[in-house]
Design an enzyme around this catalytic site. Sequence first.
Site, PDB file in Angstrom:
ATOM      1  N   CYS A 122       0.795  -1.230   0.000  1.00 26.35           N
ATOM      2  CA  CYS A 122       0.000   0.000   0.000  1.00 26.35           C
ATOM      3  C   CYS A 122       0.831   1.286   0.000  1.00 26.35           C
ATOM      4  O   CYS A 122       0.557   2.217  -0.762  1.00 26.35           O
ATOM      5  CB  CYS A 122      -0.956   0.000   1.197  1.00 26.35           C
ATOM      6  SG  CYS A 122      -0.260  -0.734   2.691  1.00 26.35           S
ATOM      7  N   HIS A 165      -2.992   6.163   4.586  1.00 24.16           N
ATOM      8  CA  HIS A 165      -1.583   6.341   4.940  1.00 24.16           C
ATOM      9  C   HIS A 165      -1.125   7.724   4.448  1.00 24.16           C
ATOM     10  O   HIS A 165      -1.521   8.158   3.358  1.00 24.16           O
ATOM     11  CB  HIS A 165      -0.704   5.298   4.238  1.00 24.16           C
ATOM     12  CG  HIS A 165      -0.904   3.878   4.691  1.00 24.16           C
ATOM     13  ND1 HIS A 165      -1.645   3.505   5.793  1.00 24.16           N
ATOM     14  CD2 HIS A 165      -0.397   2.721   4.167  1.00 24.16           C
ATOM     15  CE1 HIS A 165      -1.603   2.178   5.920  1.00 24.16           C
ATOM     16  NE2 HIS A 165      -0.860   1.688   4.950  1.00 24.16           N
TER      17      HIS A 165
END
Length: 347
Positions: free
Chosen positions: A131, A250
């Site tokens: 990710c 994130h």
Amino acid sequence: MSNARNVVIVGATGAVGQQFISILEQRNFPTKRVRFLASARSVGKKVTFRGKQYPVEELTEKSFDGDQIGLFSAGGSISKQFAPIAAKAGCLVIDNSSAFRMERDVPLVVPEVNGEEVTNAPRNIIANPNCSTIQMVVALKPLHDAARIRRIVVTTLQSVSGAGARAIEELRVQTRDVLDGKGRDQLDRSIFKHPIAFNAMPQIPSKADFNEAGYTSEEMKLLNETRKIMGDPSINVTMTCVRVPVFFAHSEAVNIETEKKLSAAQARAILSRAPGVQVVDDPMAMKYPLAIDAGGTDPVFVGRIREDQSIPNGLNLWVVADNLRKGAALNAIQIAEEVLRREPAKV
Ligand code: 25A
Ligand code: L14
């Protein structure tokens, strides 16, 4: 729909699995039969897809008869065991785990960067990158094309959803328990070794897997996967990955050094035309990418674009994306769309 395929989701009850379901719906992905697999623990649960209820079935070696596209997110050991079985049964596996990413004959694909690689899958397995790496390369590829990146210095601030559904629950319960006055030793710490509520932890994943040089496996992915996806082994990356008490998305502080000089204005112009990127960069109006805005959305948001005044050719950026969507399920489904668009004979 002539292009429709039989789709199977492995890990359907997990944090990424649930996103697979909603993104297939949102993007109107053409499906014929759809099946939902998880462990025996989840048998008896139901999932809703396009208004219909489906049972969750147990994943076994016999699960893959007639499936054409398999979206896997049940962890590395499950992928290692079952992806080859599915692939052998004729199912194109798009795998979210790290099990196959660095294998030579498995393409590692971010459609905005190297979508053409999907045709190059001799094992019938395509790997979905990590990710943190996905959002970074979506933002950096256009800058690399324009000015050639020599070195990346990145610090990630990663949400707990990256560690799965139970980690999300652990942060929720810990936050409440700390506010209720519970001490460190009274907190449920099944997933994270240290309390994650009100904390920042410079270690991902939660099991200790530091290499001899002191880097974690998550950190090494940012180096190795970036080179493979960008197709440029000369790019240097150094990194620190930090878990923060955020549920979704994130954030990354990214510094790059380029061969050619790029001004902040040039970088902003390039990024505002880049596929998959949304520039949010009006700091005086206090506008910059935020995890709470990125959660539940598709773009990779880039802001705080500014020149690094400590070197001749450097830039600093702040890059934010939903790790369960662009960082996992959305990217995997975009890979499947890329496959359908190119329609290799195999699928
Ligand atoms: O092994 P790894 O690589 O370290 O991966 C660890 C975890 O990271 C998540 C995922 O957690 C994975 O288990 N993950 C993987 N890739 C990710 C990515 N790219 C990622 N997270 C973010 N980004 P998860 O909880 O979100 O999803 C797990 C899914 O996998 C299914 N599964 C697990 N073991 C399986 C299996 N499916 C088939 N066979 C197996 N042997 C899992 O289904 C889920 O869909 P489930 O039935 O096991 O879980 C249903 C619910 O039960 C909770 N739960 C999970 N484990 C336990 C548990 N409860 C009690 N005890 C447990 N040991 C979960 O909350 C889940 O919702
Ligand atoms: O490699 O725990 O895709 O935030 C993604 C989630 C590694 C761990 C991967 C996390 C995983 C990461």
